[in-house]
Every structure is written in C-alpha cells, then in structure tokens.
Design an enzyme around this catalytic site. Structure first.
Site, PDB file in Angstrom:
ATOM      1  N   SER A  26      43.192  41.187  46.748  1.00  0.00           N
ATOM      2  CA  SER A  26      44.533  40.695  47.083  1.00  0.00           C
ATOM      3  C   SER A  26      44.751  40.505  48.587  1.00  0.00           C
ATOM      4  O   SER A  26      45.422  39.545  48.978  1.00  0.00           O
ATOM      5  CB  SER A  26      45.635  41.559  46.449  1.00  0.00           C
ATOM      6  OG  SER A  26      45.574  42.902  46.854  1.00  0.00           O
ATOM      7  N   CYS A  57      40.417  44.709  48.627  1.00  0.00           N
ATOM      8  CA  CYS A  57      39.411  43.632  48.558  1.00  0.00           C
ATOM      9  C   CYS A  57      40.041  42.286  48.187  1.00  0.00           C
ATOM     10  O   CYS A  57      40.210  41.418  49.041  1.00  0.00           O
ATOM     11  CB  CYS A  57      38.309  43.973  47.539  1.00  0.00           C
ATOM     12  SG  CYS A  57      37.349  45.446  47.956  1.00  0.00           S
ATOM     13  N   CYS A  93      45.981  43.164  43.156  1.00  0.00           N
ATOM     14  CA  CYS A  93      44.720  43.562  42.519  1.00  0.00           C
ATOM     15  C   CYS A  93      44.801  45.061  42.228  1.00  0.00           C
ATOM     16  O   CYS A  93      45.902  45.612  42.124  1.00  0.00           O
ATOM     17  CB  CYS A  93      43.519  43.207  43.390  1.00  0.00           C
ATOM     18  SG  CYS A  93      43.489  44.014  45.011  1.00  0.00           S
ATOM     19  N   ASP A 126      36.056  41.771  40.387  1.00  0.00           N
ATOM     20  CA  ASP A 126      36.152  42.876  41.340  1.00  0.00           C
ATOM     21  C   ASP A 126      34.836  43.015  42.107  1.00  0.00           C
ATOM     22  O   ASP A 126      33.799  43.280  41.505  1.00  0.00           O
ATOM     23  CB  ASP A 126      36.452  44.151  40.547  1.00  0.00           C
ATOM     24  CG  ASP A 126      36.660  45.360  41.436  1.00  0.00           C
ATOM     25  OD1 ASP A 126      36.440  45.258  42.656  1.00  0.00           O
ATOM     26  OD2 ASP A 126      37.052  46.403  40.894  1.00  0.00           O
ATOM     27  N   ASN A 174      44.085  46.942  46.373  1.00  0.00           N
ATOM     28  CA  ASN A 174      44.716  46.285  47.531  1.00  0.00           C
ATOM     29  C   ASN A 174      43.864  46.416  48.803  1.00  0.00           C
ATOM     30  O   ASN A 174      44.393  46.490  49.910  1.00  0.00           O
ATOM     31  CB  ASN A 174      46.137  46.816  47.755  1.00  0.00           C
ATOM     32  CG  ASN A 174      46.977  45.990  48.721  1.00  0.00           C
ATOM     33  OD1 ASN A 174      47.853  46.505  49.404  1.00  0.00           O
ATOM     34  ND2 ASN A 174      46.737  44.695  48.800  1.00  0.00           N
TER      35      ASN A 174
HETATM   36  P1  4NP Z   1      40.331  45.416  44.782  1.00  0.00           P
HETATM   37  O1  4NP Z   1      38.922  46.175  44.670  1.00  0.00           O
HETATM   38  O2  4NP Z   1      41.117  45.750  43.529  1.00  0.00           O
HETATM   39  O3  4NP Z   1      39.935  44.001  44.847  1.00  0.00           O
HETATM   40  O4  4NP Z   1      40.988  45.942  46.033  1.00  0.00           O
HETATM   41  C1  4NP Z   1      38.833  47.540  44.382  1.00  0.00           C
HETATM   42  C2  4NP Z   1      38.995  48.454  45.397  1.00  0.00           C
HETATM   43  C3  4NP Z   1      38.875  49.804  45.123  1.00  0.00           C
HETATM   44  C4  4NP Z   1      38.609  50.234  43.846  1.00  0.00           C
HETATM   45  C5  4NP Z   1      38.458  49.318  42.826  1.00  0.00           C
HETATM   46  C6  4NP Z   1      38.574  47.969  43.100  1.00  0.00           C
HETATM   47  N1  4NP Z   1      38.459  51.615  43.582  1.00  0.00           N
HETATM   48  O5  4NP Z   1      38.174  51.971  42.436  1.00  0.00           O
HETATM   49  O6  4NP Z   1      38.642  52.441  44.492  1.00  0.00           O
END
Ligand code: 4NP
Length: 172
Positions: A15, A13, A8, A132, A11
């Site tokens: 994945s 949430c 994702c 997301d 990494n």
């Molecule tokens: P993930 O979610 O891609 O499912 O781990 C996110 C975690 C952090 C961020 C975006 C999406 N961020 O922008 O920090």
C-alpha cells in the site's frame, strides 16, 4: 478533493508503494490539487514503521520516494474520510468487508461498502490481487510496482471520467 486510501496487510510494502506510484502519476497528470492519497494496513504488526527497505529501494529506482511514510492501521473513520478504500488483495478486501459489518454508530455501512473496492479493478486483465512480496525476492517488489503503475493509470482515468473533484460524499 477526492481522497483515496490504499490498504494492504502490513502497510509497509504494497500500500505505501501504491500510494507513492499513484501520487506521482496524479502529479504528472496535473491533478495534485484535486486528488489525494493515503495508505493503511489491516494488520497492526508494523505500526509507526517506515516502509520495508526493499520497497523503498525498488520505488526509488523508479524515481518515487516512499521512505517518509509511516505504517498505521485502518480505522472505521477512514471509510468516512475517503471516497475510495482500495484493497490490494482479496484477503484484505475480505478483512475490510468483515470490519464494515461491525461498524459503530455514526458510520453509514452502505456508504462505506460502496467505497470498498479492489485496486486491481482498475487494471483489467491483471488479476484481482497484488501478490504479497514480503517473504519473497526482489522480483516481487518489481511486480508490485508494475501492477501499481497499471492500476494507478486506470484509477486516474476512472476518477477523471467520473468528473472529479465532485465524486461526492466524503467529508473534509
Ligand atoms: P504488505 O506486506 O501487506 O504489502 O505491507 C506485508 C508486510 C508484513 C507482513 C506481511 C505482509 N507481516 O506479516 O509482517
């Protein structure tokens, strides 16, 4: 050993949740000796961090422990090590496909591209992207779990039908 990588953005949430759900279902299917999983992010915002506490809590409520995972960024080597590199959404699939266009020597681009898929290809009818949940409420994390459960079952069926553990190609 068949090796699967979930990818994702952060990494922290989606994945890690996918890895935890998939590993639990692989074990439940008695395939722990034949199938292994890992996760990584296309982004570098959270390197070395534990999964988001909301993701950890939501997974724990379904009996799945992901709190010990640590965030890392995907590398070209991941495409050699894993039979499947499964993007959690279209944007990350695009980022990975773009990265593959700039691979260094020693990595076969065609082989790498063949390994890159969308995770939800294995959950027909549920869309192509795991949304997301990072900026949303608790419902988003439940939705991620629901989608990961459905796609994990589909993926295990696919790997079994393909005649594991000889999916072929990945070293190690
Ligand atoms: P993930 O979610 O891609 O499912 O781990 C996110 C975690 C952090 C961020 C975006 C999406 N961020 O922008 O920090």
């Amino acid at each position: 050993m068949i090796k699967v990588l979930f990818v994702c953005l952060g990494n922290i949430c989606r994945s890690p949740t996918a890895r935890g759900v998939f590993e639990a279902r692989v074990r439940a299917a008695g395939l722990g000796h034949a199938i292994a999983a890992d996760s990584a992010g296309t982004g570098d915002y959270h390197l070395g961090e534990s999964p988001d506490t909301r993701a950890v809590r939501a997974a724990r409520a379904r009996g799945i422990e992901i709190g010990h995972y640590r965030a890392r960024q995907v590398t070209p080597e991941d495409f050699r090590r894993h039979h499947l590199v499964l993007a959690m959404d279209r944007a990350n699939h695009r980022a990975l496909a773009h990265a593959l266009a700039h691979l260094g020597p020693g990595i076969d681009g065609d082989a790498a591209r063949a390994r890159l898929r969308l995770f939800l290809e294995f959950a027909p009818g549920l869309g192509e992207s795991v949304p997301d949940p990072y900026y949303g409420g608790p419902d988003g994390f439940e939705r991620v779990l629901d989608l990961c459960e459905a796609a994990s079952d589909g993926l295990i069926r696919h790997l079994a039908a393909d005649g594991y553990p000889s999916a072929g190609g990945a070293s190690g």
